[in-house]
Design an enzyme around this catalytic site. Structure first.
Site, PDB file in Angstrom:
ATOM      1  N   SER A 263       0.837  -1.204   0.000  1.00  0.00           N
ATOM      2  CA  SER A 263       0.000   0.000   0.000  1.00  0.00           C
ATOM      3  C   SER A 263       0.867   1.248   0.000  1.00  0.00           C
ATOM      4  CB  SER A 263      -0.879   0.014   1.250  1.00  0.00           C
ATOM      5  OG  SER A 263      -0.076   0.307   2.375  1.00  0.00           O
ATOM      6  N   LYS A 264       0.215   2.356  -0.189  1.00  0.00           N
ATOM      7  CA  LYS A 264       0.894   3.649  -0.211  1.00  0.00           C
ATOM      8  C   LYS A 264       1.660   3.855   1.094  1.00  0.00           C
ATOM      9  CE  LYS A 264      -0.737   8.358  -0.163  1.00  0.00           C
ATOM     10  NZ  LYS A 264       0.389   8.784   0.591  1.00  0.00           N
TER      11      LYS A 264
END
Ligand code: GLU
Length: 505
Positions: A263-264
Site C-alpha cells: 500500500s501507499k
C-alpha cells in the site's frame, strides 16, 4: 479462424495509478504484442462520486513514460469507441433493457434506509443480510410487487436500481482462469448485484461486461482483487447469451515483508515510491513520490514489474521491452502473491545505467545537472559518465558530486589523521613537478609517470595516492585519480594540488 487477440487495460480515474496497475497494463500489453493483438485503453469513469481531477491524465502520462502505447483509446481512436464509459451510457441503458425484458434483471424500489433496517435486524440475531434469491420477495421490486403497484411507483418517479437476478435455486458457476485453472462457486452465496444505479448510470459490473463484449475483448487480464466478481460476470455473459472472454487474474503485489498487500503507506514508511510518477492529491495537496521523479529509468521500472509475478523459467532477469514481448506468456504468471523488493528496483536501475552505450546519458546528465554542466563538451560528459556510472544508482547523484565542479572546500578529517604525514606535503610538491612535465596530460601517461615517481623515491602507492586523492577531491573514495586528473586537466589538477598542500600543511 481463431478470434483476434484483443485485451484492455481498464483503469478507473479515481486516483493515481499504483505500480500494480502499471503491471496489469504491462502484462496486457505484452500478451497482445506477442500475438499481434490489440491493446486497448478504456477509462472506467462511471462512478462520478469517486472521480478525481487529473487522474486520467496521470494514467496516460504514466503509460507514455513507460512506453506502453495503446492501440485503441480515447486519444488513439479506434472502431470500438467511445473508449470512456461516461460516453457510453446509451449502450448500457439498451443492454439493461434486454435483461429486464427477458427476466434476468429486475427493478428494485427499496430505499437505502429500508435496506439498512433489514441489515440491522439480521445483525441483531447474528445474521448477515443481503439482497438475494432468499430475501428479494420480501423487498419492494418488480418481482415482489404486482403490476399496478409497480406502475404507481414508476409514475410517481420513485427512484429505482436495476438488480441482476441470481438463479432461484442454487447452482454452480464455474470460472476458467488461465492462471488459476477452474474455480467453482455456488450461486447461493452471490447477491443480486445492482447493475444500474438510481441515477441511471451502470455499476462497474454491467459496464465492464457490456464493454468487454462490445469491444470484442478476447482476454480479460486484471488484478486478483477482481476474481470475486468473475462468477457474476460469467453469469452476466450467460444472461446476455454472449460468449465469455478468457480470464486471467494476476497475483497481488505484496509488501516487502510478504505480509499483506503493498500500500501507499508501505512506500511512505520504507522510503520507496509505489506510483510511477509524482502525484499531488488535489484534495489534500500532499505529494506522493513517483519512480520517474526519483530518477528511475522507465526500462528499469518496467523490468522490475515484469518479474513481479512472472518469471522466464531460467535465471534471466534483464529484459528489454522487445525481449519481454517475445518471452512473455500467461502460463508462467505465478498464482501466489508477488513480494515487492525495493532493493531489486534499485538493482535494475543500476543495471540499466551501466549497460549499453554511455553516450545516451550525455543529454540526461546535462539536464540533471541543472545548468552546472552547460557548455561542457561531449568528451567531458563522457569522461564523467565513464568515471561515475559504476558508482551511482541514479544519474542525478552525479550532479551532487561537488568536486566535479570545484576544488574541495573541506577535507576528510579521518583521512588526514591517518594519511597526512609530516613528509606528505613534500612528496606532493615533487609530484606536482612531475605532473607539470606530462604532455599530453592523459590518464595512462599520468599513471605511468606517477608509478615511476614512486619507484624513484621508493614510496608505497597508498602513501602518495591517498593524499593526492584528498587534495583533488577532499574525500577518500571515488574514481581512478589518473582518469580524474585527465578530466580536470593539468592546470586545475596542479591548482588543487597546491591549494591542498597549503591548506593541510
Ligand atoms: N475499472 C477496474 C479497475 O479500476 C477494472 C477492472 C477490470 O479490469 O475488469 O481496476
Amino acid at each position: 479462424m481463431s478470434q483476434p487477440i484483443r485485451v484492455r487495460f481498464a483503469p478507473s480515474p479515481t486516483g493515481p495509478l499504483h505500480m500494480g496497475g502499471v503491471r496489469t497494463a504491462l502484462y496486457n500489453y505484452l500478451f497482445a504484442k506477442k500475438q499481434g493483438g490489440t491493446f486497448i485503453l478504456r477509462v472506467e469513469d462511471t462512478d462520478q462520486t469517486r472521480f478525481v481531477p487529473g487522474a486520467e491524465d496521470y494514467i496516460r502520462e504514466s503509460l507514455a513514460w513507460c512506453g506502453i502505447a495503446p492501440d485503441e483509446g480515447d486519444a488513439e481512436g479506434g472502431e470500438y469507441g467511445p473508449y470512456k464509459q461516461s460516453e457510453r451510457s446509451a449502450l448500457y441503458q439498451r443492454e439493461v433493457e434486454v435483461l429486464l425484458k427477458n427476466g434476468q434483471a429486475y427493478k428494485a424500489f427499496d430505499t437505502p434506509e429500508s435496506m439498512a433496517a433489514k441489515r440491522k435486524e439480521a445483525e441483531s440475531v447474528g445474521n448477515v443480510w443481503q439482497y438475494d434469491a432468499t430475501t428479494r420477495m420480501s423487498m419492494r421490486n418488480t418481482l415482489s410487487l404486482n403490476a399496478s403497484e409497480v406502475a404507481e411507483l414508476e409514475q410517481s418517479g420513485q427512484p429505482y436500481t436495476v438488480r441482476f437476478k441470481m438463479p432461484d435455486s442454487p447452482s454452480e458457476v464455474s470460472v476458467h482462469d488461465e492462471i488459476r485453472g477452474e474455480i467453482r462457486v455456488s450461486t447461493h452465496v452471490l447477491d443480486d448485484k445492482v447493475l444500474m444505479k438510481t441515477d441511471g448510470l451502470p455499476t462497474y459490473h454491467l459496464a465492464n461486461v457490456v464493454d468487454d463484449h462490445h469491444m470484442a475483448i478476447s482476454h480479460v487480464i486484471r488484478g486478483e482483487e477482481w476474481l470475486p466478481s468473475a462468477p457474476l460476470h460469467v453469469l452476466l455473459y450467460k444472461a446476455f447469451q454472449w460468449e465469455c472472454p478468457r480470464f486471467a487474474h494476476l497475483p497481488l503485489i505484496l509488501k516487502p515483508t510478504g505480509n499483506g498487500k503493498l500500500s501507499k503507506r508501505d512506500g511512505d514508511k520504507g522510503g520507496f515510491p509505489i506510483f510511477p510518477l509524482d502525484w499531488t492529491d488535489p484534495a489534500s495537496g500532499t505529494t506522493s513520490s513517483g519512480y520517474r521523479e526519483q530518477g528511475y529509468l522507465p526500462e528499469a521500472f518496467l523490468n522490475m514489474l515484469l518479474l513481479l509475478g512472472w518469471s522466464s523459467g531460467d535465471d534471466e532477469e534483464l529484459f528489454s521491452l522487445e525481449q519481454a514481448i517475445a518471452a512473455f506468456d500467461l502460463g508462467r504468471v505465478i498464482k501466489s502473491g508477488a513480494r515487492f523488493n525495493p532493493d531489486k528496483a534499485l538493482w535494475f536501475n543500476e543495471q540499466y545505467l551501466r549497460s549499453g552505450d554511455i553516450n545516451r546519458w550525455i543529454e540526461p546528465l546535462r539536464q540533471a545537472a541543472h545548468g552546472q554542466m552547460d557548455g561542457w563538451s561531449e568528451k567531458r560528459c563522457q569522461q564523467v559518465l565513464s568515471m561515475f556510472l559504476e558508482r551511482v544508482q541514479f544519474l542525478h547523484e552525479i550532479q551532487q558530486i561537488n568536486y566535479l565542479f570545484e576544488g574541495p572546500k573541506a577535507f576528510d578529517e579521518k583521512l588526514i589523521r591517518k594519511k597526512w604525514k609530516p613528509e606528505t606535503a613534500g612528496y606532493l610538491t615533487e609530484l606536482a613537478m612531475v605532473l607539470d612535465r606530462i604532455s599530453p596530460f592523459e590518464s595512462a601517461q599520468i599513471e605511468s609517470e606517477f608509478k615511476a615517481f614512486l619507484e624513484r623515491n621508493e614510496l608505497g602507492f597508498g602513501a602518495v595516492l591517498l593524499p593526492f586523492r584528498l587534495v583533488l577531491t577532499g574525500t577518500g573514495g571515488g574514481p581512478s585519480m589518473f582518469d580524474f586528473s585527465e578530466f580536470l586537466g593539468k592546470e586545475e589538477t596542479l591548482k588543487r594540488l597546491q591549494a591542498g598542500v597549503t591548506a593541510l600543511s
